[in-house]
Design a protein around this motif. Structure first.
Motif, PDB file in Angstrom:
ATOM      1  N   ASN A  89       0.677  -1.260   0.238  1.00 23.20           N
ATOM      2  CA  ASN A  89      -0.417  -0.111  -0.228  1.00 23.20           C
ATOM      3  C   ASN A  89       0.690   0.981  -0.082  1.00 23.20           C
ATOM      4  OD1 ASN A  89      -2.501  -1.600  -0.289  1.00 23.20           O
ATOM      5  ND2 ASN A  89      -2.832  -1.268   2.199  1.00 23.20           N
ATOM      6  N   ARG A  90       2.184   1.625   0.954  1.00 24.81           N
ATOM      7  CA  ARG A  90       2.942   2.151   0.734  1.00 24.81           C
ATOM      8  C   ARG A  90       3.833   2.861  -0.382  1.00 24.81           C
ATOM      9  NH1 ARG A  90       5.125   1.777   7.233  1.00 24.81           N
ATOM     10  NH2 ARG A  90       2.956   2.954   8.266  1.00 24.81           N
ATOM     11  N   ILE A  91       4.044   1.567  -0.938  1.00 27.56           N
ATOM     12  CA  ILE A  91       4.923   1.586  -2.102  1.00 27.56           C
ATOM     13  C   ILE A  91       4.252   2.176  -3.646  1.00 27.56           C
ATOM     14  CG2 ILE A  91       6.105   0.317  -4.160  1.00 27.56           C
ATOM     15  CD1 ILE A  91       7.305  -1.453  -1.963  1.00 27.56           C
ATOM     16  N   PHE A  92       2.476   1.703  -3.155  1.00 25.43           N
ATOM     17  CA  PHE A  92       1.966   1.873  -4.096  1.00 25.43           C
ATOM     18  C   PHE A  92       1.306   2.650  -4.502  1.00 25.43           C
ATOM     19  CE2 PHE A  92       0.806  -2.731  -4.713  1.00 25.43           C
ATOM     20  CZ  PHE A  92       1.693  -2.426  -5.879  1.00 25.43           C
ATOM     21  N   ASN A  93       1.409   3.987  -3.129  1.00 23.06           N
ATOM     22  CA  ASN A  93       0.616   4.964  -2.893  1.00 23.06           C
ATOM     23  C   ASN A  93       1.413   5.963  -2.828  1.00 23.06           C
ATOM     24  OD1 ASN A  93      -2.307   3.679  -2.116  1.00 23.06           O
ATOM     25  ND2 ASN A  93      -1.068   4.396   0.705  1.00 23.06           N
ATOM     26  N   GLN A  94       2.449   6.313  -2.730  1.00 22.11           N
ATOM     27  CA  GLN A  94       3.839   7.571  -3.360  1.00 22.11           C
ATOM     28  C   GLN A  94       4.218   7.203  -4.657  1.00 22.11           C
ATOM     29  OE1 GLN A  94       6.225   7.581  -1.460  1.00 22.11           O
ATOM     30  NE2 GLN A  94       7.641   8.646  -2.642  1.00 22.11           N
TER      31      GLN A  94
END
Length: 401
Positions: free
Chosen positions: A228-233
């Motif tokens: 989630n954090r990588i995609f949201n970035q």
């Protein structure tokens, strides 16, 4: 003028690099002042009062500097002898953390010290002992480093054990440690082909582990958080509410402008989770501006420069590798905190060494700086002995003449 004389008076009792001592003291003082301003969100979440957290943080900071002082008086040879024991202790602590660790913000990175009811991140212990282990093994195996099996593999086994046990709950720390070990091995003249083999093996292992964790839930409990954090970035259409902490951090930096809103006058610190720790840099810039942020960066760069200066002057390779490794760990933590606040990298939990309110993490930062100062102290003592020998020889020659 009187302040300058007072500083010189106290520095007489402190051995080792004086500039490094001053940088450490400045960071500690900035921490006490700024954390006092950044904890409203902690009070809202956990209760208590500003005075309670200020006193607690001050006590931990003072205890940290006592530890720093004691460590800087220690002979670094003692640490060299603890290399294997420290690695085994780190493995045991990390295993206990995976099985029984306290979970905070969905991450199980802490063990609790029973008597004083204080939690500490076992990865902080592992960082220091891993640097000691790699530094010593690079010296012990220096004539075998061209042979992967005999010279490099024993080092990689230790690195893989520590980083592998940290990885499930703390990916960023595992990556930072692994990268620092690679830099040390490069400095230690491990052949490039062996380093590329290590990197390729690590990337392949991580890819297989992620694939396996996707099939078998529970193997990597935080894999969904990582995704989630990588995609949201990198997703331009991400929901602002999902990225509220990063958005508020960026707004805080924007609001700070050149000179900042002034001490205690920041607004977004009331809404940024971990404003006193993981998002410390954003909170600091809001109140002290870009100039204040540049000052923090300058202090860390001075710390790195003085540490590298000490490493280059070291007569023993073990001292050189250990000082470089500890300094890079401290600097990389600070860089990650700044990069998260400016959305250069995905959100991850890294405190600002000696600045953020991190509890016992301050102690381990002090251990690292104390070790670097211990090496510097041994250099000073060696220099004094050499000067005494030269003076005695000159006196004897004059008497003979």
């Amino acid at each position: 003028f009187k302040t300058g004389k007072l500083i010189k008076h106290w520095l007489k009792y402190l051995e080792g690099d004086k500039v490094l001592w001053i940088v450490a003291f400045l960071l500690g003082l900035i921490s006490i002042v700024s954390v006092y301003s950044f904890i409203p969100v902690l009070i809202k979440a956990n209760g208590g009062s500003t005075e309670y957290y200020l006193i607690k943080h001050t006590i931990l900071m003072v205890a940290g500097f006592v530890i720093l002082y004691l460590i800087h008086k220690m002979n670094v040879v003692v640490l060299s002898k603890l290399a294997r024991f420290g690695l085994i202790l780190s493995v045991v602590l990390l295993l206990l953390t995976l099985m029984f660790g306290a979970r905070i913000n969905n991450a199980g990175r802490w063990l609790e010290i029973p008597v004083i009811n204080t939690k500490f991140q076992t990865s902080d212990v592992a960082k220091i002992f891993l640097m000691i282990f790699v530094a010593k093994m690079l010296v012990v195996n220096r004539d075998k480093l061209n042979n992967f099996k005999e010279g490099v593999l024993p080092i990689i086994i230790g690195v893989a054990a520590i980083c592998g046990l940290i990885l499930p709950e703390n990916l960023s720390t595992a990556v930072m440690l692994f990268g620092t070990c690679l830099i040390l091995m490069f400095i230690g003249k491990v052949p490039i082909k062996n380093l590329l083999l290590i990197v390729g093996g690590a990337v392949g292992f991580l890819a297989l582990l992620i694939a396996f964790a996707t099939i078998v839930p529970g193997v990597l409990p935080r894999i969904d958080t990582w995704k989630n954090r990588i995609f949201n970035q990198y997703d331009s259409e991400v929901d602002v509410l999902e990225e509220m902490q990063v958005v508020n951090a960026q707004l805080a930096i924007h609001n700070g402008g050149t000179f900042g809103k002034g001490p205690s006058k920041g607004e977004l610190k009331h809404y940024i989770p971990e404003a006193y720790a993981d998002f410390y840099f954003a909170s600091f810039v809001e109140e002290f501006g870009i100039i204040g942020g540049a000052l923090l960066i300058l202090l860390y760069m001075i710390l790195l420069f003085r540490a590298l200066r000490i490493a280059l002057k070291a007569e023993k390779q073990f001292h050189t590798y250990l000082v470089v490794g500890l300094a890079l760990i401290l600097l990389s933590q600070a860089m990650v905190n700044m990069a998260v606040c400016t959305k250069l990298i995905p959100v991850t939990g890294q405190n600002m060494p000696l600045l953020g309110m991190g509890g016992t993490s301050t102690w381990f930062a002090c251990v690292s700086i104390g070790t670097i100062l211990s090496v510097s102290r041994s250099q000073e003592q060696k220099g004094k002995q050499d000067n005494e020998i030269k003076t005695n020889n000159k006196t004897q020659n004059n008497a003979a003449a």
